[in-house]
Write a protein that holds these residues in place. Sequence first.
Motif, PDB file in Angstrom:
ATOM      1  N   ASP A  63     115.762  81.053  54.559  1.00 36.88           N
ATOM      2  CA  ASP A  63     117.105  81.199  55.106  1.00 36.88           C
ATOM      3  C   ASP A  63     117.859  82.342  54.430  1.00 36.88           C
ATOM      4  OD1 ASP A  63     116.781  78.933  56.781  1.00 36.88           O
ATOM      5  OD2 ASP A  63     117.208  77.623  55.086  1.00 36.88           O
ATOM      6  N   HIS A  64     117.564  82.602  53.148  1.00 43.95           N
ATOM      7  CA  HIS A  64     118.287  83.612  52.377  1.00 43.95           C
ATOM      8  C   HIS A  64     117.304  84.477  51.592  1.00 43.95           C
ATOM      9  CE1 HIS A  64     122.026  81.326  52.957  1.00 43.95           C
ATOM     10  NE2 HIS A  64     121.298  80.253  52.712  1.00 43.95           N
ATOM     11  N   LEU A  65     117.560  85.778  51.564  1.00 45.20           N
ATOM     12  CA  LEU A  65     116.866  86.706  50.673  1.00 45.20           C
ATOM     13  C   LEU A  65     117.962  87.353  49.842  1.00 45.20           C
ATOM     14  CD1 LEU A  65     114.281  88.416  53.060  1.00 45.20           C
ATOM     15  CD2 LEU A  65     113.879  86.574  51.427  1.00 45.20           C
ATOM     16  N   ILE A  66     118.028  87.005  48.562  1.00 49.10           N
ATOM     17  CA  ILE A  66     119.125  87.457  47.709  1.00 49.10           C
ATOM     18  C   ILE A  66     118.606  88.521  46.754  1.00 49.10           C
ATOM     19  CG2 ILE A  66     120.843  86.771  46.013  1.00 49.10           C
ATOM     20  CD1 ILE A  66     120.708  83.954  47.272  1.00 49.10           C
ATOM     21  N   ILE A 113     115.032  84.934  45.427  1.00 47.19           N
ATOM     22  CA  ILE A 113     115.913  85.757  44.601  1.00 47.19           C
ATOM     23  C   ILE A 113     115.044  86.742  43.847  1.00 47.19           C
ATOM     24  CG2 ILE A 113     117.542  85.765  42.675  1.00 47.19           C
ATOM     25  CD1 ILE A 113     118.315  82.927  43.444  1.00 47.19           C
ATOM     26  N   GLY A 114     115.474  87.997  43.786  1.00 47.17           N
ATOM     27  CA  GLY A 114     114.756  89.004  43.028  1.00 47.17           C
ATOM     28  C   GLY A 114     115.365  90.379  43.218  1.00 47.17           C
ATOM     29  N   ARG A 115     114.731  91.383  42.598  1.00 51.53           N
ATOM     30  CA  ARG A 115     115.209  92.763  42.760  1.00 51.53           C
ATOM     31  C   ARG A 115     115.028  93.237  44.189  1.00 51.53           C
ATOM     32  NH1 ARG A 115     111.614  94.327  38.970  1.00 51.53           N
ATOM     33  NH2 ARG A 115     110.994  96.030  40.318  1.00 51.53           N
ATOM     34  N   ARG A 116     113.907  92.897  44.806  1.00 52.15           N
ATOM     35  CA  ARG A 116     113.627  93.223  46.217  1.00 52.15           C
ATOM     36  C   ARG A 116     112.805  92.084  46.788  1.00 52.15           C
ATOM     37  NH1 ARG A 116     111.214  98.716  47.330  1.00 52.15           N
ATOM     38  NH2 ARG A 116     112.129  98.279  49.338  1.00 52.15           N
ATOM     39  N   PRO A 117     113.427  90.927  47.055  1.00 51.09           N
ATOM     40  CA  PRO A 117     112.655  89.760  47.490  1.00 51.09           C
ATOM     41  C   PRO A 117     111.964  89.988  48.828  1.00 51.09           C
ATOM     42  CG  PRO A 117     115.006  89.367  47.707  1.00 51.09           C
ATOM     43  CD  PRO A 117     114.851  90.680  47.018  1.00 51.09           C
ATOM     44  N   LEU A 118     110.703  89.618  48.869  1.00 53.50           N
ATOM     45  CA  LEU A 118     109.907  89.804  50.074  1.00 53.50           C
ATOM     46  C   LEU A 118     109.015  88.579  50.266  1.00 53.50           C
ATOM     47  CD1 LEU A 118     109.079  91.833  52.316  1.00 53.50           C
ATOM     48  CD2 LEU A 118     107.249  92.556  50.794  1.00 53.50           C
TER      49      LEU A 118
END
Length: 185
Positions: free
Chosen positions: A112-115, A99-104
């Motif tokens: 499984d998820h980039l939120i 989770i983040g502003r621009r997760p990398l």
Amino acid sequence: MFCGGCGSSTTATPLTRKRADPRPNDTTIIQPVAPRSTVISVPLWPAGSLQAGTAPAPAPASADAAPEGAGTPAPVVAERYTLQFSTGETVSVRGTGLIGRRPLPQPTERFDHLIQITDLGMSVSKSHLEFGQHDGEFWVNDRFSGNGTVVRRAPAPALRCEPGRRYLVGRGSRVEIGDQFFMVL
């Protein structure tokens, strides 16, 4: 010859100031790559390649792979959690994620998820928080973010998360990331 007052060339004209195009004959047209529409699955152990008396370790099965009671032990199924963000987004998750502003993720990491959440004040780091599950329990891990992570569990006092350490978060808890937060439901 240069002007003593401003330093510009006295002999330069607009035509001499123009730079030459570095690629005057570049007319290459690159054709788009055709999208792949099929997925090819290759078995890990082709039939007949095993020696007698040996068997491969069973591959981890997905939750949808086989119906219950098919003669194989039931796989460990990750619980589904709903993350309700203060920014208005609601995301249903199962497994791991960032989770983040621009997760990398790092090159060796898989999630499984980039939120991505909206934070105009930029209090949330690009890759602020990692989450996952252990034995069906939801956990969070601060990824050395600038403003930290705070977990608020119902009866317990607020807990500031130490970066790089996993903290179990029960349903109904609030996780604060910078000026934003999300509820775990």
